[in-house]
Design a protein around this motif. Sequence first.
Motif, PDB file in Angstrom:
ATOM      1  N   MET A  17      -1.369   1.782  -4.943  1.00  0.00           N
ATOM      2  CA  MET A  17      -0.795   0.423  -4.743  1.00  0.00           C
ATOM      3  C   MET A  17       0.325   0.022  -5.537  1.00  0.00           C
ATOM      4  SD  MET A  17      -2.805  -3.438  -3.780  1.00  0.00           S
ATOM      5  CE  MET A  17      -3.042  -3.160  -2.150  1.00  0.00           C
ATOM      6  N   ALA A  18       1.168  -0.715  -4.899  1.00  0.00           N
ATOM      7  CA  ALA A  18       2.392  -1.237  -5.877  1.00  0.00           C
ATOM      8  C   ALA A  18       2.275  -2.953  -5.711  1.00  0.00           C
ATOM      9  CB  ALA A  18       3.693  -0.756  -5.363  1.00  0.00           C
ATOM     10  N   LEU A  19       2.703  -3.304  -6.711  1.00  0.00           N
ATOM     11  CA  LEU A  19       2.912  -4.954  -6.708  1.00  0.00           C
ATOM     12  C   LEU A  19       4.308  -5.165  -7.053  1.00  0.00           C
ATOM     13  CD1 LEU A  19       0.031  -5.805  -9.345  1.00  0.00           C
ATOM     14  CD2 LEU A  19      -0.087  -5.321  -6.827  1.00  0.00           C
ATOM     15  N   LEU A  52      10.982  -7.166  -9.713  1.00  0.00           N
ATOM     16  CA  LEU A  52      10.163  -6.581 -10.786  1.00  0.00           C
ATOM     17  C   LEU A  52       9.156  -5.741  -9.931  1.00  0.00           C
ATOM     18  CD1 LEU A  52       9.584  -6.247 -13.608  1.00  0.00           C
ATOM     19  CD2 LEU A  52       8.259  -8.392 -13.636  1.00  0.00           C
ATOM     20  N   LEU A  53       8.780  -4.524 -10.276  1.00  0.00           N
ATOM     21  CA  LEU A  53       7.933  -3.969  -9.554  1.00  0.00           C
ATOM     22  C   LEU A  53       7.067  -2.937 -10.493  1.00  0.00           C
ATOM     23  CD1 LEU A  53       8.577  -0.559  -9.112  1.00  0.00           C
ATOM     24  CD2 LEU A  53      10.608  -1.703  -8.138  1.00  0.00           C
ATOM     25  N   THR A  54       5.757  -2.723 -10.162  1.00  0.00           N
ATOM     26  CA  THR A  54       4.840  -2.190 -10.800  1.00  0.00           C
ATOM     27  C   THR A  54       3.771  -1.301  -9.765  1.00  0.00           C
ATOM     28  OG1 THR A  54       3.373  -1.964 -12.995  1.00  0.00           O
ATOM     29  CG2 THR A  54       3.007  -3.653 -11.197  1.00  0.00           C
ATOM     30  N   GLY A  55       2.878  -0.198 -10.704  1.00  0.00           N
ATOM     31  CA  GLY A  55       2.059   0.389  -9.818  1.00  0.00           C
ATOM     32  C   GLY A  55       0.807   0.198 -10.205  1.00  0.00           C
ATOM     33  N   THR A  56      -0.138   0.577  -9.840  1.00  0.00           N
ATOM     34  CA  THR A  56      -1.543   0.303 -10.147  1.00  0.00           C
ATOM     35  C   THR A  56      -1.900   1.196 -11.186  1.00  0.00           C
ATOM     36  OG1 THR A  56      -2.425   1.239  -8.200  1.00  0.00           O
ATOM     37  CG2 THR A  56      -2.253  -1.035  -8.057  1.00  0.00           C
ATOM     38  N   GLN A  57      -1.739   2.390 -11.122  1.00  0.00           N
ATOM     39  CA  GLN A  57      -2.392   3.599 -11.838  1.00  0.00           C
ATOM     40  C   GLN A  57      -2.110   3.752 -13.343  1.00  0.00           C
ATOM     41  OE1 GLN A  57       0.062   3.841  -9.842  1.00  0.00           O
ATOM     42  NE2 GLN A  57       1.508   5.419 -10.503  1.00  0.00           N
ATOM     43  N   THR A  93       1.115  -1.042  -0.065  1.00  0.00           N
ATOM     44  CA  THR A  93       0.126  -0.134  -0.021  1.00  0.00           C
ATOM     45  C   THR A  93       0.914   1.188  -0.110  1.00  0.00           C
ATOM     46  OG1 THR A  93      -1.801  -1.342   1.100  1.00  0.00           O
ATOM     47  CG2 THR A  93      -1.973   1.408   1.037  1.00  0.00           C
ATOM     48  N   SER A  94       1.197   1.577  -1.240  1.00  0.00           N
ATOM     49  CA  SER A  94       2.188   2.743  -1.401  1.00  0.00           C
ATOM     50  C   SER A  94       2.219   2.953  -2.785  1.00  0.00           C
ATOM     51  CB  SER A  94       3.577   2.483  -0.981  1.00  0.00           C
ATOM     52  OG  SER A  94       4.153   1.302  -1.706  1.00  0.00           O
ATOM     53  N   SER A  95       2.899   4.131  -3.199  1.00  0.00           N
ATOM     54  CA  SER A  95       3.190   4.115  -4.703  1.00  0.00           C
ATOM     55  C   SER A  95       4.198   3.202  -5.086  1.00  0.00           C
ATOM     56  CB  SER A  95       3.424   5.598  -5.009  1.00  0.00           C
ATOM     57  OG  SER A  95       4.854   5.824  -4.429  1.00  0.00           O
ATOM     58  N   ALA A  96       4.582   2.991  -6.153  1.00  0.00           N
ATOM     59  CA  ALA A  96       5.779   2.305  -6.662  1.00  0.00           C
ATOM     60  C   ALA A  96       6.914   3.076  -5.999  1.00  0.00           C
ATOM     61  CB  ALA A  96       5.717   2.311  -8.298  1.00  0.00           C
TER      62      ALA A  96
END
Length: 362
Positions: A196-198, A182-187, A59-62
């Motif tokens: 949110m970030a994954l 490997l990361l991404t954001g939701t927006q 629960t954050s930005s990327a």
Amino acid sequence: MEHVKLHIPGPVEVSEKTFRAFRSPIIGHRGQGFKDLYAKIQPQLQALFYTKQLVHLSTSSAWGVMEGAIRNLVSKKVLNCMCGAFSDKWFEVSKRCGKEAEALQVPWGSPIRAGQVDARLASGQFDALTLIHNETSTGVMSPLEEIAALKRKYPDVMFIVDAVSSLSATKIEFEALGIDVLLTGTQKALALPPGMALFVCSPAALARAATMKDRGYYFDFVEFQKNAQQNMTPSTPSIGHVYALASKLEDIFSEGLAVRYARHRQLAEMTRAWAARYGFTLFPEPGFESVTLTCVNNGARPGGRVVDVPRLQKLVKDQGFLIDGGYGKIKGTTFRISNMGDETEATMDQLYAALDVAMKQL
């Protein structure tokens, strides 16, 4: 207030179906209901990331995970690959985290190439590398497969990749490429609300993180892994985002990944064709254009048409669409048009029609 449809590089337009899921009734994040929700989407997340590792929800930005990766994985020195505003910023983040960092800087509009990375890593100074796959400030997509192939030569260097505006729009095989984070954001390409970030970590990245005494608390990768094994998150998640993500994953796999990738490529080509019809050139070097947004040259590079970008934006906004007027030092001398997320040929044609009307008034 009447809604203005977003065709900026992020946040992008969110569908009504996704918003309905986002507004689902809240449940306890430590209860079985949340565990079941997380467990349900985990196989789809793994398929999206092309991995058998657990995919984490932050629960954050990327940027939170980007900083977390620095704190969790950099012990010696990090090489920050820089080709635009956001990749340039990662270098600043590294320094503010108290890490020794070096910039691999290329001109804006140019991609990062494997040869450049290889030349730096050959020094043996580095134990981590950061790369933004798709630099939204310039519309450049660096050749990830070419760069990731270096992992075989430098197995002890942590490869950290931001795919905020590319994951789900183009194929990125986490394990096959040998990426460590490997990361991404939701927006952006996922077309969810911001917030949110994954991300996914390799076993080697988790092992490295476990040795880092100053890796922090909120973005502790070891804690993310421990909690994900129980279908939970280390801290209170944005439950609405998880419901929205579950809905979006239904859409993605109903469409099919290959079809989704092809759709993004086609829409990007359509936008480039629109720009060419009006005499514009593109800002990225040929062959390295993004598939999720088009950065149109408007004087930042020699050649091509130049228009009053703020006026173009206003004329398009008056018709209900928002495009971007360029970012950072190329604001106004470029403009950007997004095609990522849920856009289709029909929805992009509506935007092109509005742009056509605007161009006639310039």
